[in-house]
Scaffold this motif. Structure first.
Motif, PDB file in Angstrom:
ATOM      1  N   MET A 251      11.047  26.002  27.384  1.00 36.39           N
ATOM      2  CA  MET A 251      12.491  25.947  26.968  1.00 36.39           C
ATOM      3  C   MET A 251      12.555  25.599  25.499  1.00 36.39           C
ATOM      4  SD  MET A 251      15.082  25.617  29.298  1.00 36.39           S
ATOM      5  CE  MET A 251      14.013  26.838  29.691  1.00 36.39           C
ATOM      6  N   CYS A 252      13.525  25.924  24.917  1.00 33.44           N
ATOM      7  CA  CYS A 252      13.969  25.507  23.423  1.00 33.44           C
ATOM      8  C   CYS A 252      13.134  24.142  23.220  1.00 33.44           C
ATOM      9  CB  CYS A 252      15.304  25.535  23.015  1.00 33.44           C
ATOM     10  SG  CYS A 252      16.180  27.127  23.416  1.00 33.44           S
ATOM     11  N   GLY A 253      12.801  24.154  22.076  1.00 38.30           N
ATOM     12  CA  GLY A 253      12.344  22.828  21.488  1.00 38.30           C
ATOM     13  C   GLY A 253      12.744  22.883  19.961  1.00 38.30           C
ATOM     14  N   ILE A 254      13.383  21.262  19.571  1.00 40.69           N
ATOM     15  CA  ILE A 254      13.746  21.245  18.421  1.00 40.69           C
ATOM     16  C   ILE A 254      13.056  20.050  17.685  1.00 40.69           C
ATOM     17  CG2 ILE A 254      16.167  21.924  19.075  1.00 40.69           C
ATOM     18  CD1 ILE A 254      17.172  19.290  19.348  1.00 40.69           C
ATOM     19  N   VAL A 255      13.203  20.217  16.275  1.00 42.01           N
ATOM     20  CA  VAL A 255      12.528  19.354  15.485  1.00 42.01           C
ATOM     21  C   VAL A 255      13.284  19.026  14.063  1.00 42.01           C
ATOM     22  CG1 VAL A 255      10.632  18.845  13.930  1.00 42.01           C
ATOM     23  CG2 VAL A 255      10.297  19.978  16.099  1.00 42.01           C
ATOM     24  N   GLY A 256      13.775  17.977  13.568  1.00 39.95           N
ATOM     25  CA  GLY A 256      14.152  17.614  12.505  1.00 39.95           C
ATOM     26  C   GLY A 256      13.407  16.475  11.733  1.00 39.95           C
ATOM     27  N   TYR A 257      13.328  16.857  10.319  1.00 39.24           N
ATOM     28  CA  TYR A 257      12.463  15.774   9.652  1.00 39.24           C
ATOM     29  C   TYR A 257      13.294  15.268   8.376  1.00 39.24           C
ATOM     30  CZ  TYR A 257       9.025  13.769   6.338  1.00 39.24           C
ATOM     31  OH  TYR A 257       8.280  12.999   5.390  1.00 39.24           O
TER      32      TYR A 257
ATOM     33  N   GLU B  70       4.924  24.147  21.406  1.00 40.79           N
ATOM     34  CA  GLU B  70       5.044  25.480  21.882  1.00 40.79           C
ATOM     35  C   GLU B  70       4.626  25.670  23.375  1.00 40.79           C
ATOM     36  OE1 GLU B  70       1.444  27.120  19.395  1.00 40.79           O
ATOM     37  OE2 GLU B  70       2.858  28.930  19.449  1.00 40.79           O
ATOM     38  N   TYR B  71       4.057  24.696  23.861  1.00 45.87           N
ATOM     39  CA  TYR B  71       3.711  24.633  25.523  1.00 45.87           C
ATOM     40  C   TYR B  71       5.017  24.804  26.261  1.00 45.87           C
ATOM     41  CZ  TYR B  71       5.576  19.814  25.991  1.00 45.87           C
ATOM     42  OH  TYR B  71       6.164  18.693  26.039  1.00 45.87           O
ATOM     43  N   ARG B  72       6.326  24.240  25.728  1.00 51.17           N
ATOM     44  CA  ARG B  72       7.424  24.677  26.339  1.00 51.17           C
ATOM     45  C   ARG B  72       7.908  26.069  26.873  1.00 51.17           C
ATOM     46  NH1 ARG B  72      10.667  19.833  25.486  1.00 51.17           N
ATOM     47  NH2 ARG B  72      12.557  20.868  25.741  1.00 51.17           N
ATOM     48  N   GLY B  73       7.241  26.876  25.976  1.00 57.74           N
ATOM     49  CA  GLY B  73       7.549  28.330  26.381  1.00 57.74           C
ATOM     50  C   GLY B  73       8.544  28.700  25.490  1.00 57.74           C
ATOM     51  N   TYR B  74       8.479  29.986  24.534  1.00 55.36           N
ATOM     52  CA  TYR B  74       9.529  30.165  23.826  1.00 55.36           C
ATOM     53  C   TYR B  74       9.522  31.739  23.418  1.00 55.36           C
ATOM     54  CZ  TYR B  74       5.925  30.002  20.084  1.00 55.36           C
ATOM     55  OH  TYR B  74       4.829  30.407  19.261  1.00 55.36           O
TER      56      TYR B  74
ATOM     57  N   ARG C 132      12.909  29.058  20.441  1.00 55.00           N
ATOM     58  CA  ARG C 132      13.956  29.403  21.210  1.00 55.00           C
ATOM     59  C   ARG C 132      13.384  30.007  22.502  1.00 55.00           C
ATOM     60  NH1 ARG C 132      17.519  34.321  21.511  1.00 55.00           N
ATOM     61  NH2 ARG C 132      19.351  33.580  22.705  1.00 55.00           N
ATOM     62  N   TRP C 133      13.935  29.764  23.709  1.00 56.34           N
ATOM     63  CA  TRP C 133      13.645  30.465  25.010  1.00 56.34           C
ATOM     64  C   TRP C 133      14.993  31.062  25.190  1.00 56.34           C
ATOM     65  CZ3 TRP C 133      15.295  29.699  29.991  1.00 56.34           C
ATOM     66  CH2 TRP C 133      14.456  30.232  30.890  1.00 56.34           C
ATOM     67  N   ALA C 134      15.429  32.372  25.162  1.00 52.10           N
ATOM     68  CA  ALA C 134      16.626  32.977  25.121  1.00 52.10           C
ATOM     69  C   ALA C 134      17.375  32.437  26.565  1.00 52.10           C
ATOM     70  CB  ALA C 134      16.300  34.517  24.993  1.00 52.10           C
ATOM     71  N   THR C 135      18.559  32.141  26.503  1.00 54.98           N
ATOM     72  CA  THR C 135      19.454  31.884  27.275  1.00 54.98           C
ATOM     73  C   THR C 135      20.610  32.936  26.879  1.00 54.98           C
ATOM     74  OG1 THR C 135      20.558  30.097  26.343  1.00 54.98           O
ATOM     75  CG2 THR C 135      19.098  29.837  28.045  1.00 54.98           C
ATOM     76  N   HIS C 136      21.777  32.565  26.286  1.00 53.57           N
ATOM     77  CA  HIS C 136      22.883  33.316  25.678  1.00 53.57           C
ATOM     78  C   HIS C 136      22.262  34.352  24.632  1.00 53.57           C
ATOM     79  CE1 HIS C 136      24.573  30.605  28.124  1.00 53.57           C
ATOM     80  NE2 HIS C 136      25.587  31.127  28.190  1.00 53.57           N
TER      81      HIS C 136
END
Ligand code: F6R
Length: 606
Positions: free
Chosen positions: A1-7, A25-29, A73-77
């Motif tokens: 699933m998508c993963g987000i990061v901000g620093y 990465e393990y979330r799948g993308y 990103r794990w594509a949805t739309h």
């Protein structure tokens, strides 16, 4: 699933963001990207494929700055294209990364386009970038901009936004999609889960639904849905870096299969009181209230639920229904005989399971969670957690979390049965003693890799494969089929052996692999004739069971002998060869084992 990061902090952020994305990465993308801000210049790099593609791009054209955002990103739309990859930017002024789905994006997009906004992607997420661009353009400060954007969007989301007009702030928010803020003296980092930031800081705050926050390098100010400033608890995360290492194994999945003896013994310890009695961490008071259970889960966790149902009904005499989480709350379920909903989830973040347990709560049921990630949303929302202590599971295909879930379920069944008088002390102690031996039994199963390897050579060329089992081995057959299909992309289905004659037997043709789980109990004997019928039609029969059980099926081509165990524990012990079979077949086929195509580790969209 998508993963987000901000620093945002005192150090150049390119490598920090890439490092955290790598831990997600393990979330799948299927694509990734990064945006940073430096000297009034927004720098954006995006790429389709693995993070290595993005890194290659960045090597040629590095980004600079001490504030930035990143995304897998794990594509949805919208398809898997660079245009659809995040961050999404508007006029080099704003950049956003988003996880979840903006459900009303179509009407928002129309409105924005009417105002002259030009969209460059097919995603729902890009509306966020335009909304922020409009708000900041109207002179709103970051808090007011966030506040206003949140009144416009609907759906499940977590996001981070960056604006050139406010180079010292990040704007973040969550609703139903997880978001963890980590901080130290000179930086604040935000990510979809703590795994991505635990190597940088152990101090983490989780946003609650409808929370939003403004981050600077020295502060994180959180507001709730009523726009009131709130303090959220700071927890110490302890995701040991060593647990996230492959430790010499070829894949996380291989490592996690080997970690099962430990995962199970830690789980048993968590389910045992100071006298060594299995209590499932529940007070007798809670147990006596359990008169009817609904088990809610998705995927592999759902198959654990189905196996759990056999145990709870058999050992505790309590009625159980199992519900696929994504169907449950849309069906107006009637809960008249139920007192208790138990949601089973490795990640504790599957949106379907979260919505299902929220619905059960609305129906007035007590809610329990069998959850592996104890800092997760589901863990925080249920009345009581029965933790699996499997440790971080990184491989997308669940292995050690599944067997740990089974251990919790059988312990729970025994505890309820003992409390309501269905099980006497002797029987429950006897089963308890057998449960204590599971870690060593499963430890012995690790030498099955060698035995199963030649079978995987044969399986890799199959176009389709059936998995069969009876009684509590039927859900295990479904789980075996799921493992094989998701890892090796070979079509596979699980059936109750007795159902074969009602239709699926039509699929049998010369050489079709049929994997059958058997145990030593009476009902498995009935499965022998079902298998004989398949063999007579040319199926290639592979049997998984103890020596005694396998001896009943002398006509099988391949036999996978598991260590001796009580029939009631066979689903736990037999799960391991099913995982190994799927793993080795995928290895032979050369598929992406830890991140199979199209799959995500924690599925945070409906
Ligand atoms: C399959 C697998 C998935 C998950 C499902 C639920 O190997 O891992 O089917 O079991 O997505 O996930 P959790 O348990 O995190 O709710």
């Amino acid at each position: 699933m998508c993963g987000i990061v901000g620093y945002i902090g005192n150090e150049a952020c390119q490598e920090i963001i890439l490092g955290s994305l790598q831990r997600l990465e393990y979330r799948g993308y299927d694509s990734s990207g990064i945006a940073t801000l430096n000297d009034d210049r927004l720098q954006l790099r995006r790429s389709v494929g693995k993070l290595s593609e993005l890194k290659a791009k960045i090597l040629e054209e590095p980004v600079s700055g001490k504030i930035g955002i990143g995304h897998i990103r794990w594509a949805t739309h919208g398809g898997v294209t660079e245009q659809n990859a995040h961050p999404h930017s508007v006029n080099g002024e704003i950049a956003i990364v988003h996880n979840g789905i903006i459900e009303n994006y179509a009407s928002l997009k129309e409105e924005l386009m009417d105002k002259g906004c030009v969209f460059s992607s097919d995603t729902d997420s890009e509306v966020l970038a335009h909304l922020f661009s409009n708000m900041i353009g109207q002179g709103l400060d970051p808090k007011r901009a966030l506040e206003t954007v949140l009144t416009k969007i609907e759906g499940a989301y977590s996001f981070v936004a960056l604006s050139k007009s406010y180079p010292d702030s990040l704007m973040v928010a969550r609703n139903a999609s997880p978001l963890a803020i980590g901080f130290s003296d000179d930086m604040v980092i935000v990510a979809s889960d703590a795994t991505a930031i635990a190597h940088l800081t152990q101090k983490v705050t989780y946003l609650k639904d409808n929370d939003y926050a403004i981050l600077t390098s020295k502060s994180h100010t959180i507001y709730n849905g009523e726009n009131e400033m709130v303090n959220r608890e700071v927890v110490k995360v302890n995701v040991s870096p060593i647990l996230l290492d492959k430790l010499g194994f070829r894949h996380y999945m291989e490592k996690e299969i080997h970690e099962q003896p430990d995962a199970i013994s830690h789980t048993i310890s968590a389910m045992t009181d100071s006298n060594g009695r299995l209590t499932a961490g529940l007070e007798d008071y809670n147990l006596s209230k359990i008169k009817g259970i609904v088990l809610l889960a998705a995927g592999t966790s759902f198959y654990a639920a189905q196996i759990g149902r056999y145990w709870i009904e058999k050992l505790a005499g309590v009625p159980v229904v199992c519900e696929v989480a994504s169907e449950y709350h849309y069906r107006n379920p009637v809960a008249s005989f139920q007192t208790t909903a138990i949601v089973i989830s490795q990640s504790g973040e599957s949106i379907d399971s979260l919505m299902a347990v929220r619905h059960a709560k609305k129906l007035g049921l007590d809610t329990y969670g069998i959850v592996n990630v104890v800092d997760s949303t589901i863990s925080r929302e249920v009345d009581k957690i029965l933790p699996t202590r499997a440790g971080p599971e990184i491989g997308v295909a669940s292995t050690k979390a599944f067997t740990a879930q089974l251990v919790v379920l059988i312990c729970l069944a025994i505890s309820i049965g003992r409390q309501n008088g269905k099980l006497d002390e002797d029987i429950s102690n006897n089963i308890h003693q057998k449960i204590l031996k599971i870690p060593s039994t499963i430890g012995k199963s690790m030498n099955l890799f060698e035995l199963i390897l030649p079978i995987s050579y044969k399986l890799k060329n199959a176009h389709s494969c059936l998995f069969l089992g009876r009684d509590m081995l039927f859900p295990l057959a479904c789980e075996g089929a799921l493992k094989l299909k998701e890892l090796s992309y070979i079509h596979a289905e699980g059936f109750a052996s007795g159902e074969m004659k009602h239709g699926p037997i039509a699929l049998i043709e010369e050489g079709l692999p049929v994997v059958s789980f058997v145990s030593e109990d009476e009902i498995s004997r009935k499965a022998v004739s079902n298998l004989k019928e398949a063999e007579a039609r040319g199926a290639y029969i592979i049997i998984i069971g103890t020596q005694t059980a396998v001896n009943m099926i002398d006509f099988a081509t391949d036999k996978i002998i598991i260590p001796n165990c009580d029939p009631i524990l066979t689903p736990i012990v037999s799960a391991v060869p099913a995982q190994i079979l799927a793993y080795l077949t995928a290895l032979e086929k050369g598929t992406d084992i830890d991140q199979p195509r199209n799959l995500a580790k924690s599925v945070t969209v409906e």
